[in-house]
Design a protein around this motif. Structure first.
Motif, mmCIF file in Angstrom:
data_model
loop_
_atom_site.group_PDB
_atom_site.id
_atom_site.type_symbol
_atom_site.label_atom_id
_atom_site.label_comp_id
_atom_site.label_asym_id
_atom_site.label_seq_id
_atom_site.Cartn_x
_atom_site.Cartn_y
_atom_site.Cartn_z
ATOM 1 N N GLU A 170 43.285 7.173 99.240
ATOM 2 C CA GLU A 170 44.667 6.958 99.145
ATOM 3 C C GLU A 170 45.260 6.882 100.663
ATOM 4 N N ASP A 171 44.911 8.148 101.700
ATOM 5 C CA ASP A 171 45.707 8.168 102.870
ATOM 6 C C ASP A 171 44.836 6.835 103.633
ATOM 7 N N LEU A 172 43.931 6.595 103.592
ATOM 8 C CA LEU A 172 43.354 5.370 104.268
ATOM 9 C C LEU A 172 43.893 4.269 103.911
ATOM 10 N N GLN A 173 44.289 3.787 102.740
ATOM 11 C CA GLN A 173 44.895 2.862 102.015
ATOM 12 C C GLN A 173 46.308 2.782 102.732
ATOM 13 N N GLY A 174 47.073 3.863 102.611
ATOM 14 C CA GLY A 174 48.372 4.039 103.219
ATOM 15 C C GLY A 174 48.450 3.422 104.786
ATOM 16 N N MET A 175 47.490 3.818 105.481
ATOM 17 C CA MET A 175 47.367 3.679 106.803
ATOM 18 C C MET A 175 47.048 2.465 107.349
ATOM 19 N N MET A 176 46.058 1.674 106.315
ATOM 20 C CA MET A 176 45.921 0.286 106.462
ATOM 21 C C MET A 176 47.095 -0.718 106.335
ATOM 22 N N GLU A 177 47.796 -0.232 105.507
ATOM 23 C CA GLU A 177 49.130 -0.838 104.925
ATOM 24 C C GLU A 177 50.078 -0.989 106.243
ATOM 25 N N GLU A 178 50.206 0.054 106.919
ATOM 26 C CA GLU A 178 50.989 0.348 108.210
ATOM 27 C C GLU A 178 50.392 -0.400 109.210
ATOM 28 N N ILE A 179 49.144 -0.488 109.607
ATOM 29 C CA ILE A 179 48.706 -0.819 110.867
ATOM 30 C C ILE A 179 47.948 -2.448 110.411
#
Length: 126
Positions: free
Chosen positions: A53-62
């Motif tokens: 979930e954290d990785l998905q959030g980071m990918m949405e940002e960058i």
């Protein structure tokens, strides 16, 4: 010969019911190994869920900035990749304080050391 034949026949008679019993157990459901593997993967999924979930959030940002970078630099990077035959011949990239990125070629181990000009001509100093 009879000494070998008798034990072989006994083993065959004893193992026939065992193989029939194993075949019956296989049809009833998953084996212990299958159930163990299922439990392992389920536990792994539960443990990895927060990180994913954290990785998905980071990918949405960058993601948008990464897409723009690849659209702009992708062709140039592909050209460099086509020209370089052996990436192991290069050092790791170095980022300079001004933002430039340098990729140096590794020194050759078998390169002859530079000689003084006098030594090349056979002249020695006294």
């Amino acid at each position: 010969m009879k000494q070998i034949l008798l034990p072989a026949a006994l083993i065959a008679l004893i193992s026939a019911p065992l193989s029939a019993q194993e075949a019956g157990e296989e049809d009833s459901g998953p084996s212990l190994m299958e159930r163990g593997a299922e439990l392992f993967w389920e536990g792994l999924r539960q443990e990895m869920a927060p990180a994913l979930e954290d990785l998905q959030g980071m990918m949405e940002e960058i993601g948008p900035s990464m897409a723009a970078f690849l659209a702009e630099m992708g062709p140039a990077l592909a050209e460099i990749a086509r020209e370089v035959k052996d990436w192991s011949a290069y050092e790791l990239p170095e980022v300079l304080p001004n933002g430039d990125i340098i990729i140096r070629k590794k020194p050759k181990d078998n390169a002859p050391e530079e000689k003084d000009k006098g030594e090349e001509e056979g002249v020695t100093e006294i």
